[in-house]
Design a protein around this motif. Structure first.
Motif, short mmCIF file in Angstrom:
data_model
loop_
_atom_site.label_atom_id
_atom_site.label_comp_id
_atom_site.label_asym_id
_atom_site.label_seq_id
_atom_site.Cartn_x
_atom_site.Cartn_y
_atom_site.Cartn_z
N CYS A 102 57.55 -1.71 50.35
CA CYS A 102 58.68 -0.79 50.25
C CYS A 102 58.37 0.49 51.03
N VAL A 107 63.10 -4.95 46.56
CA VAL A 107 62.39 -4.97 47.84
C VAL A 107 61.63 -6.29 47.93
N VAL A 142 62.69 -5.93 53.46
CA VAL A 142 63.88 -6.49 52.83
C VAL A 142 64.12 -7.90 53.35
N THR A 184 66.51 -1.14 50.34
CA THR A 184 66.41 -2.19 49.32
C THR A 184 67.41 -3.29 49.66
N GLY A 185 67.19 -4.46 49.11
CA GLY A 185 68.10 -5.57 49.32
C GLY A 185 68.99 -5.77 48.12
#
Length: 951
Positions: free
Chosen positions: A803, A799, A652, A793-794
């Motif tokens: 991931c 991602v 991330v 996740t961001g």
């Protein structure tokens, strides 16, 4: 009648070599992600506040043809001479069968570290051969599967001796006859650890009561061949350890370190068929007494059995290593020189013990003839007994003779102001000897048929056998050798066969055009200490690559010396440490490191004498900023720095990275940004512009140098201007930090790969590669999100370039472990993603930009089928123990043997993702790791020993 002109851009052709998805495939993938363009995806993924404002630009990208033409012109600026400089580097003949079938074969050079043993049996066997070769030649019970170079191996041996010695002394004795670069690297390693280095004459200056260990060069740098048994016995009386740096070719004729009583032996196997390459890469070795095996750094290959009781190889005793023990690890080493160790082992298989002995005898006889001729010219030659190296007193004639040698195409070694050193090797021809005599003022012909005298010391002649295992006595007809290498390659799964989606390891294309230059003689036949005027091509390459890396990273200076990622970490921290000392703040010794960091990070911090303070991660996997701020304030007076990875090890782009850097700087520390994830940043963000003071780059990841089955690697470091004066020096540097590797530029013969990559792609192409790496990772995350949870996740649920797939629910629901998933992927024809790191029980996936959509879909289909099999186990449709996941991987023997399983042969052997015609069959079933460590076998034993172990 005419032809319609065809639009053809050679640059596009070269660029597409590296970018897997076609433009139309990218459009399909972007639709799955619900975005209209690649740039829109990047805007959703990479925080605006860290995005670089400028584009990468250094001229137009080159076509493959133009790149090779340009590099040929640069290579031609090097002037490869016949090198007689020695000092641990020698001319050697790489058997063409080994060059073509190992060094130039993607089945060998694109393989990954053998952490998944079932699909690594070929290279594991080759490395076990290497260990057996080393153990036999050194006369010591156990050897590892290679280290980075001789000098760093010597430094590792020193710190190993300190760990296991019962002596409480802090001194360490170094034989003054060690090669200068070995002494320098040991001094570098010793200083932060408060080891007192004593350099002197072993016969006059060694006081065993003052030291925990001592190291001797055998033969010495000036040619002396000494019997060290008295010194070793004296050391043992004081509970200190003895280490020999031994030339493996000399050991075919000379008494082994084990016969003398040595505890540890190290050295280089370069002269076993590995080109000079301006200093590397070359495989160093380490061997030791069995009692010290758990303290030995590096990888160790061991024999075990698989689920059927058949012989199988694996990595043994991994609990010693940095990825498990972190700051308590034996070493930070996470890269070997696997590809070069395989070459050296094949060289021994190719020649056998008789062939190696004949080569050694020939080298020695040539040296004796050379010495006799020089003596007849009136020169004083020392020592009286030697193997392949002599030193000549020449007084004020030194410059004249050295220049005359160069005029005759020969480099000799300058020693002080009045001596010349000469080392011969298997490539020395009679014309070479005659050219040396001519440089010394003689006009004689070398007659090898009449001068066959020996000047080896009687007290050091070898009587023990070596290389007795049948593998070193196989039929050495080229047909048989080629088939043996092919059989081993076929047992492995490498990047030339399938995607290797390892998170953080960036297994991307190693383009053929980039690989070609490394075997050109103008790059491969150059000694690392050749005069500067003979290496103008290398200088141009190194300078230009360094400039491009500065542009890419936002740093002001680069050192290309570190020859692995872990060495880059170590060198970067040494640079920060030297900076603090120069500012009168040498007391700063605390390093903040997130708990999710690579195991090499805390291990490297320990190696420079720092204390590691762990920083928590928050629920999203990001650095816990409150905890980081609290720890920085708590240790403000002694804060040396922090080590972070960006994007994070959770895949991330964290928004707080600038905050982390600012907090560190506020408290007087420096920021080390690990470059492991640089493949997500090139062209988009620069670590040197977001707050980093130093970073290492893994050229064997982001910049296309192949992994080679676990090495070679290159880990150059970039620094901001205020740190540039504190970059690693060389063994000839008088001030500042010392060297971290033997050669000034680490492993320079593989730098043409990264340079060619930059030239082929151009700044625009490199940026596009980064964008597509992010596209591929998000495509996989999106396709699998229905079957698995994507752990972190961001922004916008995106991602970075990798991931983390959470497989822990499979364990909770069905008793299916992450290991079961990994082994089932083998049946599908894939290497598993990174297992259980940075989160236990998960898989971290990094597809890279090199993989086309079809391969991404094949992987996703395989993973979704595995999820359905786990559901079948959970709902009772499949047996909890006797199912395809628990029994994976399936071999050809399973297919044709008795079948009494509650699932079909087809389901077991041909799951979704597996090719029907080009199916990869693992050579063994699941390997028994526990058995392997309980019955540790780390050399090639007779087959009956395996049968006994299996009972």
């Amino acid at each position: 009648m005419g032809f319609e002109p065809t639009e053809y851009n050679p640059y596009d052709f070269a660029n597409r070599r590296h970018i897997g998805p076609s433009p139309s495939e990218m459009e399909e993938m972007l639709k799955v992600l619900g975005v209209g363009s690649l740039d829109e995806l990047i805007e959703q993924t990479v925080p605006e506040e860290i995005r670089q404002k400028d584009t990468l630009e250094w001229g137009p990208a080159l076509s493959e043809r133009d790149m090779l033409h340009f590099m040929e012109a640069v290579a031609a600026k090097n002037k490869p001479m016949v090198s007689l400089i020695g000092q641990g580097y020698y001319g050697t003949m790489t058997p063409p069968a080994i060059q073509r079938n190992i060094l130039e074969n993607p089945a060998w050079y694109t393989a990954y570290t053998p952490y998944q043993p079932e699909i690594s049996q070929g290279r594991l066997e080759a490395l076990l051969n290497y260990q057996t070769m080393v153990s036999d030649l050194t006369g010591l019970e156990i050897a590892n599967a290679s280290l980075l170079d001789e000098a760093t191996a010597a430094a590792e041996a020193m710190t190993m001796a300190q760990r296991v010695s019962k002596s409480k002394q802090t001194g360490f004795f170094i034989d003054e006859n060690c090669h200068p670069q070995n002494i320098a690297v040991m001094k570098t390693r010793a200083e932060p650890l408060d080891i007192e280095i004593i350099v002197g004459d072993p016969e006059k200056d060694l006081d065993p009561a003052r030291v925990f260990g001592a190291i001797f060069q055998y033969p010495g740098t000036y040619g002396h061949v000494r019997e060290f048994s008295p010194q070793i016995a004296a050391l043992h009386e004081s509970q200190a350890l003895a280490i020999l740096i031994a030339d493996p070719l000399a050991l075919t004729l000379l008494r082994s370190p084990g016969d003398m009583g040595a505890d540890i032996a190290v050295g280089s196997t370069q002269r076993f068929g590995v080109p000079l390459g301006y200093g590397g890469p070359h495989a160093a070795y380490m061997a030791c007494k069995d009692a010290y095996k758990r303290a030995m750094p590096g990888r160790i290959i061991g024999a075990s059995i698989d689920a059927r009781g058949n012989l199988a190889y694996r990595l043994a005793l991994q609990t010693r290593e940095q990825h498990i023990r972190r700051e308590k690890a034996n070493s930070n080493v996470c890269t070997a020189q696997a590809l070069l160790a395989v070459m050296a082992s094949m060289y021994a298989v190719f020649h056998g013990p008789e062939g190696l002995k004949a080569i050694a005898q020939s080298v020695h006889r040539k040296t004796a003839r050379l010495a006799k001729g020089l003596e007849s010219l009136g020169f004083s030659v020392s020592p009286e007994v030697f193997f392949d190296t002599i030193t000549i007193e020449v007084g004020s004639l030194q410059g004249v003779i050295l220049n005359a040698g160069v005029a005759n195409g020969v480099n000799m070694r300058k020693i002080g102001n009045d001596r010349i050193g000469i080392s011969l090797d298997e490539k020395t021809y009679p014309e070479t000897i005659e050219a040396v005599w001519q440089a010394f003022g003689g006009d004689m012909k070398d007659d090898s048929s009449r001068n066959r005298e020996y000047r080896l010391p009687e007290s050091c002649l070898r009587t023990s056998e070596y290389l007795t295992h049948p593998i070193f006595h196989m039929n050495r007809a080229e047909a048989e050798m080629t088939r043996y290498m092919r059989r081993l390659a076929d047992r492995d799964l490498a990047l030339d066969r399938a995607m290797i989606p390892l998170g953080s390891c960036t297994m991307k294309l190693n383009a053929t055009a980039e690989m070609l230059p490394i075997t050109w003689p103008a790059f491969s036949d150059v000694h690392p200490f050749a005069p500067a005027e003979q290496v103008e091509g290398y200088s141009e390459l190194i300078d230009d690559l360094s400039q491009k890396l500065c542009m890419i990273t936002g740093y002001d200076a680069f050192s290309l010396q570190p020859n692995s990622g872990a060495q880059g970490e170590y060198a970067g921290l040494l640079t920060i440490r030297a900076y603090h000392i120069a500012n009168g703040e040498g007391h700063r010794n605390v390093c903040l490191i997130p708990t999710s960091a690579h195991g090499t990070n805390p291990a490297s911090a320990q190696m420079v004498g720092w204390k590691v303070v762990a920083v928590k991660s928050d629920d999203k996997g990001n650095i816990d900023l409150d905890d980081f701020r609290q720890k920085a304030e708590e240790h403000s007076a002694n804060l040396a720095g922090c080590m972070i990875t960006y994007p994070s090890t959770h895949g991330v782009f964290e928004h707080t990275v600038r905050d982390v850097c600012e907090i560190t700087h506020q408290h007087g520390g420096q920021v080390y940004i690990d470059g492991a994830n640089m493949n997500a940043m090139v062209g988009l963000a620069k670590p040197g512009e977001i707050g980093g003071d130093v970073s290492h780059l893994n050229l064997h990841k982001t910049f296309c140098i192949p992994h080679g089955g676990g090495g070679p690697g290159m880990g150059p470091i970039g620094v901001k201007e205020h740190l540039a004066a504190f970059l690693p020096g060389t063994h000839e540097t008088s001030d500042g930090p010392g060297p971290v590797s033997a050669a000034p530029y680490g492993s320079p013969s593989i730098l043409p790969i990264s340079w060619a990559y930059c030239l082929l792609m151009g700044g625009e192409g490199l940026t596009q590669a980064t964008k597509v790496a992010i596209l591929n990772a998000n495509y996989i995350a999106k396709r699998l999100s229905g079957a698995y949870e994507i752990l972190y996740t961001g922004d916008n649920d995106r991602v970075a370039h990798e991931c983390i797939i959470d497989t822990r629910p499979l364990m909770e629901e069905a008793g299916i472990s992450v290991d079961d998933v990994a082994k089932r992927l083998i049946d599908c024809g894939f290497h598993a993603p990174t297992m259980s790191w940075p989160v236990a029980g998960t898989l971290m996936v990094e597809p890279t930009e090199s993989e086309p959509k079809a391969e991404l879909d094949r992987f996703c289909n395989a993973m979704m089928a595995i999820r359905e099999e786990a559901r079948a186990v959970a709902d009772g449709t499949m047996d909890k123990e006797n199912n395809p996941l628990k029994r994976a991987p399936h071999t050809m023997e399973d297919l044709v043997g008795e079948w009494n399983r509650p699932y079909s042969r087809e389901q077991g052997c041909f799951p979704p993702g597996a090719f029907r015609v080009d199916k990869y069959w693992p050579p063994v079933n699941r390997v028994d790791n526990v058995h392997g460590d309980r019955h540790l076998i780390c050399t090639c034993p007779p087959m009956e020993a395996y049968a006994e172990a299996a009972e």
